[in-house]
Design a protein around this motif. Structure first.
Motif, PDB file in Angstrom:
ATOM      1  N   VAL A  56       0.815  -1.223   0.000  1.00  0.00           N
ATOM      2  CA  VAL A  56       0.000   0.000   0.000  1.00  0.00           C
ATOM      3  C   VAL A  56       0.850   1.275   0.000  1.00  0.00           C
ATOM      4  O   VAL A  56       0.345   2.357  -0.269  1.00  0.00           O
ATOM      5  CB  VAL A  56      -0.968   0.038   1.213  1.00  0.00           C
ATOM      6  CG1 VAL A  56      -1.995  -1.053   1.107  1.00  0.00           C
ATOM      7  CG2 VAL A  56      -0.225  -0.048   2.537  1.00  0.00           C
ATOM      8  N   ASN A  99      -4.126   4.175  -6.688  1.00  0.00           N
ATOM      9  CA  ASN A  99      -5.348   4.375  -5.907  1.00  0.00           C
ATOM     10  C   ASN A  99      -6.374   3.266  -6.136  1.00  0.00           C
ATOM     11  O   ASN A  99      -7.057   2.841  -5.213  1.00  0.00           O
ATOM     12  CB  ASN A  99      -5.960   5.740  -6.244  1.00  0.00           C
ATOM     13  CG  ASN A  99      -6.946   6.174  -5.177  1.00  0.00           C
ATOM     14  OD1 ASN A  99      -6.642   6.140  -3.993  1.00  0.00           O
ATOM     15  ND2 ASN A  99      -8.142   6.536  -5.591  1.00  0.00           N
ATOM     16  N   PHE A 105      -5.486   0.268  -4.090  1.00  0.00           N
ATOM     17  CA  PHE A 105      -5.712   0.564  -2.668  1.00  0.00           C
ATOM     18  C   PHE A 105      -7.200   0.480  -2.341  1.00  0.00           C
ATOM     19  O   PHE A 105      -7.591  -0.108  -1.318  1.00  0.00           O
ATOM     20  CB  PHE A 105      -5.163   1.950  -2.337  1.00  0.00           C
ATOM     21  CG  PHE A 105      -5.219   2.287  -0.878  1.00  0.00           C
ATOM     22  CD1 PHE A 105      -4.268   1.795   0.004  1.00  0.00           C
ATOM     23  CD2 PHE A 105      -6.235   3.089  -0.367  1.00  0.00           C
ATOM     24  CE1 PHE A 105      -4.327   2.096   1.358  1.00  0.00           C
ATOM     25  CE2 PHE A 105      -6.301   3.391   0.979  1.00  0.00           C
ATOM     26  CZ  PHE A 105      -5.341   2.896   1.841  1.00  0.00           C
ATOM     27  N   ALA A 143       0.714   3.223   5.644  1.00  0.00           N
ATOM     28  CA  ALA A 143       0.185   4.241   4.726  1.00  0.00           C
ATOM     29  C   ALA A 143      -1.014   4.938   5.358  1.00  0.00           C
ATOM     30  O   ALA A 143      -2.098   5.024   4.765  1.00  0.00           O
ATOM     31  CB  ALA A 143      -0.197   3.589   3.400  1.00  0.00           C
ATOM     32  N   HIS A 202      -1.608   7.922   5.711  1.00  0.00           N
ATOM     33  CA  HIS A 202      -2.067   9.094   4.958  1.00  0.00           C
ATOM     34  C   HIS A 202      -3.103   8.726   3.908  1.00  0.00           C
ATOM     35  O   HIS A 202      -3.804   9.598   3.402  1.00  0.00           O
ATOM     36  CB  HIS A 202      -0.868   9.767   4.291  1.00  0.00           C
ATOM     37  CG  HIS A 202      -0.065   8.884   3.397  1.00  0.00           C
ATOM     38  ND1 HIS A 202       0.771   7.908   3.902  1.00  0.00           N
ATOM     39  CD2 HIS A 202       0.042   8.808   2.044  1.00  0.00           C
ATOM     40  CE1 HIS A 202       1.357   7.283   2.888  1.00  0.00           C
ATOM     41  NE2 HIS A 202       0.930   7.814   1.761  1.00  0.00           N
ATOM     42  N   ARG A 203      -3.219   7.431   3.585  1.00  0.00           N
ATOM     43  CA  ARG A 203      -4.172   7.010   2.547  1.00  0.00           C
ATOM     44  C   ARG A 203      -5.455   6.428   3.143  1.00  0.00           C
ATOM     45  O   ARG A 203      -6.506   6.479   2.514  1.00  0.00           O
ATOM     46  CB  ARG A 203      -3.525   5.966   1.633  1.00  0.00           C
ATOM     47  CG  ARG A 203      -2.240   6.437   0.988  1.00  0.00           C
ATOM     48  CD  ARG A 203      -1.651   5.426   0.036  1.00  0.00           C
ATOM     49  NE  ARG A 203      -2.438   5.332  -1.196  1.00  0.00           N
ATOM     50  CZ  ARG A 203      -2.085   4.583  -2.241  1.00  0.00           C
ATOM     51  NH1 ARG A 203      -0.975   3.866  -2.185  1.00  0.00           N
ATOM     52  NH2 ARG A 203      -2.833   4.548  -3.316  1.00  0.00           N
ATOM     53  N   GLU A 226      -9.422   8.579   4.888  1.00  0.00           N
ATOM     54  CA  GLU A 226     -10.768   8.848   4.378  1.00  0.00           C
ATOM     55  C   GLU A 226     -11.726   7.681   4.598  1.00  0.00           C
ATOM     56  O   GLU A 226     -12.950   7.830   4.442  1.00  0.00           O
ATOM     57  CB  GLU A 226     -10.698   9.199   2.897  1.00  0.00           C
ATOM     58  CG  GLU A 226     -10.113   8.106   2.012  1.00  0.00           C
ATOM     59  CD  GLU A 226      -9.885   8.594   0.593  1.00  0.00           C
ATOM     60  OE1 GLU A 226     -10.876   8.635  -0.162  1.00  0.00           O
ATOM     61  OE2 GLU A 226      -8.727   8.927   0.254  1.00  0.00           O
ATOM     62  N   CYS A 272      -3.356   8.965  11.419  1.00  0.00           N
ATOM     63  CA  CYS A 272      -4.462   9.721  10.797  1.00  0.00           C
ATOM     64  C   CYS A 272      -5.009  10.740  11.813  1.00  0.00           C
ATOM     65  O   CYS A 272      -6.178  10.664  12.217  1.00  0.00           O
ATOM     66  CB  CYS A 272      -5.584   8.793  10.359  1.00  0.00           C
ATOM     67  SG  CYS A 272      -5.029   7.315   9.493  1.00  0.00           S
ATOM     68  N   GLN A 309       0.151  12.749   3.981  1.00  0.00           N
ATOM     69  CA  GLN A 309      -1.221  12.452   3.546  1.00  0.00           C
ATOM     70  C   GLN A 309      -1.601  13.246   2.299  1.00  0.00           C
ATOM     71  O   GLN A 309      -2.449  12.823   1.525  1.00  0.00           O
ATOM     72  CB  GLN A 309      -2.208  12.765   4.676  1.00  0.00           C
ATOM     73  CG  GLN A 309      -2.084  11.801   5.846  1.00  0.00           C
ATOM     74  CD  GLN A 309      -3.230  11.935   6.825  1.00  0.00           C
ATOM     75  OE1 GLN A 309      -4.373  12.017   6.424  1.00  0.00           O
ATOM     76  NE2 GLN A 309      -2.930  11.956   8.104  1.00  0.00           N
ATOM     77  N   ARG A 310      -0.986  14.417   2.117  1.00  0.00           N
ATOM     78  CA  ARG A 310      -1.314  15.266   0.966  1.00  0.00           C
ATOM     79  C   ARG A 310      -0.245  15.215  -0.121  1.00  0.00           C
ATOM     80  O   ARG A 310      -0.267  16.032  -1.038  1.00  0.00           O
ATOM     81  CB  ARG A 310      -1.467  16.717   1.441  1.00  0.00           C
ATOM     82  CG  ARG A 310      -2.639  16.950   2.352  1.00  0.00           C
ATOM     83  CD  ARG A 310      -3.961  16.724   1.596  1.00  0.00           C
ATOM     84  NE  ARG A 310      -5.101  16.889   2.463  1.00  0.00           N
ATOM     85  CZ  ARG A 310      -5.643  18.057   2.758  1.00  0.00           C
ATOM     86  NH1 ARG A 310      -5.142  19.176   2.262  1.00  0.00           N
ATOM     87  NH2 ARG A 310      -6.685  18.128   3.553  1.00  0.00           N
ATOM     88  N   ASP A 327       0.596  13.405  -2.711  1.00  0.00           N
ATOM     89  CA  ASP A 327       0.268  13.255  -4.130  1.00  0.00           C
ATOM     90  C   ASP A 327      -0.266  14.554  -4.722  1.00  0.00           C
ATOM     91  O   ASP A 327      -0.003  14.879  -5.882  1.00  0.00           O
ATOM     92  CB  ASP A 327      -0.748  12.132  -4.320  1.00  0.00           C
ATOM     93  CG  ASP A 327      -0.130  10.765  -4.058  1.00  0.00           C
ATOM     94  OD1 ASP A 327       1.093  10.707  -3.876  1.00  0.00           O
ATOM     95  OD2 ASP A 327      -0.864   9.759  -4.005  1.00  0.00           O
ATOM     96  N   SER A 366       5.728   6.954  -2.396  1.00  0.00           N
ATOM     97  CA  SER A 366       4.566   7.430  -3.148  1.00  0.00           C
ATOM     98  C   SER A 366       4.816   7.238  -4.642  1.00  0.00           C
ATOM     99  O   SER A 366       5.871   7.625  -5.151  1.00  0.00           O
ATOM    100  CB  SER A 366       4.333   8.914  -2.853  1.00  0.00           C
ATOM    101  OG  SER A 366       3.593   9.526  -3.888  1.00  0.00           O
TER     102      SER A 366
END
Length: 1209
Positions: free
Chosen positions: A209, A214, A217, A251, A253-254, A257, A292, A1119-1120, A1122, A1171
């Protein structure tokens, strides 16, 4: 020929070919393989195609050798070999290893697996864009996925999963096309009947991951969520929870959400009666909290309540009996030596301790990451943790202690701006709440300090040390309870060295942070164990014990007579020893110095002998400095006068040899000229300060500088535009000291000619205005210091007046003369010169702007020397001379900024009235000067003038409002002022102008806010919730403010909103340093992201912010990542049109360099290079020679800067 003769690789290969694969020749094969490995490790080795083929064939053959040692050496050869042979040979190696990994022979499988890991480890990183790495990884991947999917042999599966995880970790970015197939072969393994297979699959998914796209994932998360919802069996549910926790750790940061879907499921499984599942659920919570932080925030309360519930989850043990025993013990007395319970409960089948440990670790994570919730933690978490200090499982107890240590560390402010003096008046703060819980903490630790467990006692001492560091004096009422526990550990023969060191360190910190009277009743009990520790054979224990001894003696306000012999005997033993650690030597010297200083009159016949040891240590270069400090302490002793005569005869010459001699002065003076240079102002300042000291204490030594290069370097430095601040002050002091020595050829007029001669003779052109100011200040300093010069008329004044009046003089001469007049008049009353006003006012009419500015400065500075004479004159001229108004306002600004408060107070009302008449002037430059004068005037009488200033916020004119808001900026400084409390109460009203309809008013409001955030953040910290939305609103590009201007045949775009956007981004950058803990970093990053696509000036600011954020908030930036990479890539790959002007090329180059600095900073974040977008961007940089050169240059600069910071830290 012997084996040693085959030094060349071909010879070694021949040897290996002729040695049969049997036990008899195993030693020969081993030695030959070892020599081959040594040859391959040499950088100089070059192989032709035939040699490559033979070496590869031989090493692959050796991997199947019957001797394990030979096989191990063959595997080690693979590492250097991969970088020495061509790509197709590496593929041959990989093919063979993959085939062997599926072999029936277990030993060959194992060695081939190790070989594959070795090859993968030696491949270039994915970011390098290496074709070899991509080719090899693709070749391995297909073989591995089939081996994993077949499920025929578990041992093969395990090895394949291990290698897959390793490859995804190192080279995941190269396998993007294979990620879907890798995922499809891994997911079924999560339901494997073998737990070992599941665990390795989870590890592989965690690495996947980090670099997958995306879509992959999303597929993985959706699969896990659907399986968890089905909940077919507890065994697989545990595995899926572990998988989600692993993904979050790798991961986070992914996964953020998806937390809204995940957390309710995990909470539900926490309530199922399965200890192992509960442990995994709480571990998942811990990873969410750490990885997170934004997304988990709404659920933190739930997480805390679950952790508090399971922190006490111990269904098989009853703590009530222990509580009763503890209460009985407290009633019996605190000094009883309790040594822990011998019949502690133990049950190998009880897994509840793992749940409690997970809960403690999760609480640790929450406490460490949510500083803003400290008051809530002290209300709920702190009492619960304190109550669990009695935990029966040692590992769990250690984690409980660690969680509380984290809470204490969060409570200690990390930065001075967090220490708001008004905070203590606002009711309960974390510190006051901690203070109220100290009795509970001490009661809980009291029993633990006498436990058998060394680890537990170490935790207690670490806890007490941190508590005292956070709250000095907190244990004043509890010393009687704690001292027995400290003594117990110091006397415990079975305890470890680390425990004694921690106990002594804790005792030292407590001694330093409490009043000495607190320890008086306990000195008798403390001295014997401390003395015993001084004699301990382990040097670290001795060193800490000497520190404690020194502190006991230093804080001596009691009758120390009974303890002198013991303290002296243990210390003198260490002082005499020559063959001990340097740290012990130095601390023994310091400790003995303190003993002699405080108790020397009681030492009797022991004193002379001890002083002679000090004399010996003084002769030793290694211990000299510490001994000098100790002797200074003894000589300054006020409690008892120490007779130092026995050593003075020998000590004084030794000490005198350290002092400066004339020969040494000459040598130093010879070395000074290169140090006096504008290239290093700090060193120059120290050199000038040294010369000043020399002029005062040894004036004769300065006779030689007249003809040396020192003076010429000093004069050159005076003319440098960089001379200002501390270096300029040092220069002024030097000239005053020099002229006061009366040295021949270095008198007042001599120095004056050296300073001003080149300007008057026009032989040296000064390119910067600052140079004239520096020379003028030096002229004034000489004038003030010259013994023959005194009021009313310095001898230079007529000359200066004449030069100003001479209109045929060059502008630079008049400029220097006016500035010199101003500097002299600042300190000397020149009101006796009636023509002075006329001379300066005439200079206002000069054609040169610089001369007019100097005249304005001179008038204001001269007025400071006699306010009653000049201030009314200046005010009258401002009212009566509208054409000179701007210059006269600058004079008034100089008066308000430099005159004394008492001198200005009678004129405040007149000045205020006059300034308000001009605050609505249409000319922005005039308004800015008026605003600065209003701000500085407000500081004189803030209670009266600040409310008036606030009243003008309601003025109808936008010019008046902008002047008032700008004035507030000049009331803020970085040091405490009387206006601060008043300003804090009303600065919110001034910042409401951020909602003003006028663009310029909003811009100056942002500038004022930036000044407050930078110089005095406590003024605005509590207003951020209301101010930040308006601040962020000003970062947006407004199309209605963009217009086109026709310039001949060309059209030029003008953005009227650019200045206010720049002001907003500058505020954001300042807030990172001063109010980081009050910012929503993700909201902040949204606007940074927009700034990366904005105008050149704003891009430069956001690149700086991005580099800063990479250090301050790495997890949030990750997390941001990308979304941040694309604007950076766009900047770096933009090309300027071929017909553009030179400045456009330079601007684009600087943009690229700044963007690349941001990229380098981002790559310092762990996992950033995993990344896919960042990895792709790195490959793009590597393949572009221009970008690669910039990237490497910045990396070198960054690493050298880090090394320098390490050297100076």
């Amino acid at each position: 020929m012997s084996l040693l003769g085959y030094t060349h690789i071909s010879g070694l290969l021949n040897c290996l070919t002729h040695f049969p694969n049997c036990k008899i020749f195993c030693l020969s094969r081993f030695m030959a393989t070892n020599d081959l490995m040594s040859e391959l490790q040499k950088d100089s080795i070059k192989l032709d195609d035939d040699s490559e083929r033979k070496v590869v064939k031989m090493i692959l053959k050796l991997l199947e050798d019957k001797n394990g040692e030979v096989q191990n050496l063959a595997v080690k050869c693979l590492g250097p070999l991969v970088s020495k042979v061509k790509e197709y040979q590496v593929e041959t190696i990989v093919d063979t290893l993959c085939t062997n990994m599926l072999s029936d022979k277990e030993q060959l499988r194992d060695i081939s697996s190790i070989g594959l890991k070795t090859v993968i480890g030696e491949l270039p990183p994915a970011s390098s864009g290496s074709a070899l790495a991509a080719s090899v990884c693709k070749k391995i991947t297909g073989r591995l996925t089939s081996a994993i999917a077949k499920q025929e042999d578990v041992s093969v599966q395990l090895e394949a999963l291990d290698i897959m995880a390793d490859m995804l970790c190192r080279q995941g970015g190269l396998l993007v096309n294979f990620h879907p197939s890798i995922l499809s072969c891994l997911l079924p393994q999560l339901t494997s009947p073998r737990l070992a297979v599941r665990k390795r699959t989870i590890i592989a998914l965690g690495h996947l991951v980090m670099s997958c796209g995306n879509l992959v994932f999303v597929d993985l998360i959706e699969h896990l969520l659907s399986e968890l919802s089905r909940n077919e069996s507890m065994s697989t549910t545990r595995t899926y929870i572990q998988s989600i926790a692993a993904i979050s750790r790798q991961a986070g940061h992914r996964i953020g959400e998806y937390l809204e879907k995940i957390i309710p499921l995990v909470v539900k499984f926490c309530n199922i009666d399965d200890d192992e599942l509960r442990e995994y659920c709480i571990q998942a919570f811990e990873s969410f909290v750490r990885r997170c932080p934004k997304e988990v925030y709404p659920h933190v309360g739930t997480v805390i309540s679950i952790c508090l519930k399971y922190l006490t989850y111990d269904p098989n043990y009853n703590y009530d009996d222990e509580d009763e025993d503890e209460n009985a013990m407290d009633a019996d007395g605190a000094d009883e030596d309790y040594q822990g319970s011998d019949d502690e409960y133990s049950d190998d089948d009880d897994m509840s301790w793992k749940v409690r440990r997970a809960a403690a670790k999760c609480l640790d994570a929450v406490v460490s990451t949510r500083h803003e919730m400290l008051p809530e933690f002290y209300r709920t978490v702190s009492p619960a943790l304190i109550a669990r200090f009695k935990e029966r499982e040692e590992n769990v107890k250690a984690d409980v202690f660690h969680a509380y240590l984290s809470l204490l560390k969060q409570t200690r402010p990390a930065q001075s701006w967090l220490c708001d003096p008004d905070a203590m008046e606002q009711g309960e703060t974390p510190l006051t709440m901690l203070q109220s819980q100290v009795p509970m903490i001490v009661k809980a630790l009291h029993k633990q300090m006498k436990e058998k467990s060394v680890k537990t006692r170490q935790c207690c001492f670490n806890m007490l040390t941190e508590l005292v560091n956070v709250l000095p004096g907190a244990l004043t009422q509890h010393i009687p309870v704690l001292v027995p526990g400290i003594i117990f550990s110091l006397n415990d023969k079975s305890s470890s060295s680390n425990l004694k060191i921690d106990a002594l360190s804790c005792l030292y910190v407590i001694l330093c942070n409490h009043q000495p009277q607190v320890f008086h009743p306990h000195v008798q009990a403390l001295v014997p164990p401390v003395v015993a520790c001084v004699g301990d054979p382990f040097y670290k224990i001795t060193s800490e014990a000497l520190l404690v001894t020194q502190q006991l003696v230093k804080r001596d306000t009691f009758d120390a007579t009974p303890y002198i012999d013991d303290l002296f005997t243990c210390t003198i033993g260490r002082l005499r020893a020559a063959d001990i650690d340097q740290e012990v030597k130095e601390r023994a010297i310091s400790c003995m110095g303190q003993i002699i200083c405080n108790l020397g009159d009681s030492l009797g016949s022991d004193l002379p002998g001890t002083l002679h040891i000090f004399l010996e240590r003084l002769k030793n270069e290694i211990t000299r400095l510490t001994t000098v400090k100790a002797l200074t302490l003894i000589a300054d002793a006020s409690k008892c006068l120490i007779d130092l005569r026995p050593i003075l005869g020998e000590a004084v010459p030794i000490l005198a040899s350290f002092l400066v001699t004339p020969a040494m002065i000459d040598a130093v003076l010879a070395e000074l000229p290169p140090l006096i240079s504008e290239s290093d102002m700090h060193v120059s300042q120290m050199a000038i300060s040294f010369l000043t000291t020399l002029a005062r204490v040894h004036p004769l030594s300065l006779a030689m500088i007249g003809g040396s290069t020192i003076l010429s370097e000093l004069i050159s430095l005076v003319r440098s535009p960089l001379l200002q601040g501390g270096a300029l002050s040092a220069m002024l002091e030097f000239f005053q000291a020099l002229v006061g020595t009366g040295t021949a050829s270095l008198g007042y007029m001599d120095l004056l000619r050296m300073l001003t001669g080149p300007v008057y003779a026009q032989s040296a052109a000064l390119t910067h205005k600052q140079s004239y100011y520096s020379i003028a200040k030096c002229v004034a300093a000489l004038t003030r210091a010259c013994p023959k010069v005194g009021p009313p008329v310095p001898p230079t004044l007529p000359v200066l007046l004449a030069l100003v009046l001479d209109f045929l003089s060059h502008d630079s001469i008049r400029l220097l003369a006016l500035l010199s007049l101003g500097e002299v008049g600042h300190h000397v009353d020149l009101s006796g010169q009636p023509e002075l006003k006329t001379v300066i006012l005439e200079a206002f009419s000069s054609a040169s702007e610089e001369v007019k500015s100097a005249a304005s400065y001179a008038l204001g500075s001269i007025a400071v020397g006699n306010l009653p004479e000049y201030l009314p004159f200046v005010l009258g001229e401002i009212s009566g001379q509208p054409k000179r108004q701007y210059l006269l306002l600058h004079s008034l600004k100089e008066i308000i900024g430099s005159a004394s408060v008492a001198g200005l107070k009678p004129y405040v009302e007149n000045i205020w009235t006059l300034l308000l008449k001009h605050c609505e002037c249409a000319e922005e430059g005039t308004r800015n000067v008026v605003a600065e004068c209003l701000g500085k005037l407000t500081l004189i009488d803030p209670e009266t003038l600040l409310p008036r200033l606030k009243g003008y916020l309601l003025a109808g004119s936008s010019y008046a409002r902008s002047s008032v808001v700008t004035a507030v900026k000049f009331t803020i400084s970085d040091h405490p002022q009387t206006i601060d409390p008043l300003l804090k109460n009303c600065i919110g009203d001034f910042l409401k102008t951020l909602e003003d309809p006028d663009l310029n008013v909003r811009r100056v409001a942002l500038v004022t806010f930036n000044s407050a955030a930078h110089n005095k953040p406590s003024l605005i910290r509590d207003l951020l919730d209301s101010v930040l939305p308006h601040l962020y609103n000003e970062t947006k590009v407004r199309k209605e403010l963009i217009r086109e201007v026709e310039m001949g045949p060309f059209k030029h775009t003008v953005d009227d909103g650019l200045d206010i956007r720049k002001a907003a981004f500058e505020c954001m950058y300042t807030l990172l340093d001063s109010c980081l803990d009050r910012l929503d970093i993700f909201e902040f990053l949204n606007h940074v992201e927009d700034g990366l696509k904005d105008h050149y000036d704003i891009k430069m600011l956001t690149f700086l912010m991005l580099a800063r954020l990479s250090t301050l908030c790495p997890s949030a930036v990750l997390q941001r990542l990308d979304r941040l990479v694309e604007p950076l890539r766009a900047t770096c790959t933009t090309k300027v049109k071929a017909n553009s002007v030179k400045q456009e090329f330079e601007k684009q180059d600087e943009l690229k360099r700044s963007a690349m600095r941001a990229v380098v900073a981002l790559l310092t974040i762990p996992e950033a290079e995993k990344s896919p977008l960042m990895s792709e961007f790195q490959s793009q940089i590597s393949s572009n020679p221009e970008l690669a050169a910039i990237f490497e240059s910045i990396q070198r600069d960054s690493s050298s800067a880090n090394m320098e910071s390490m050297d100076t830290s």
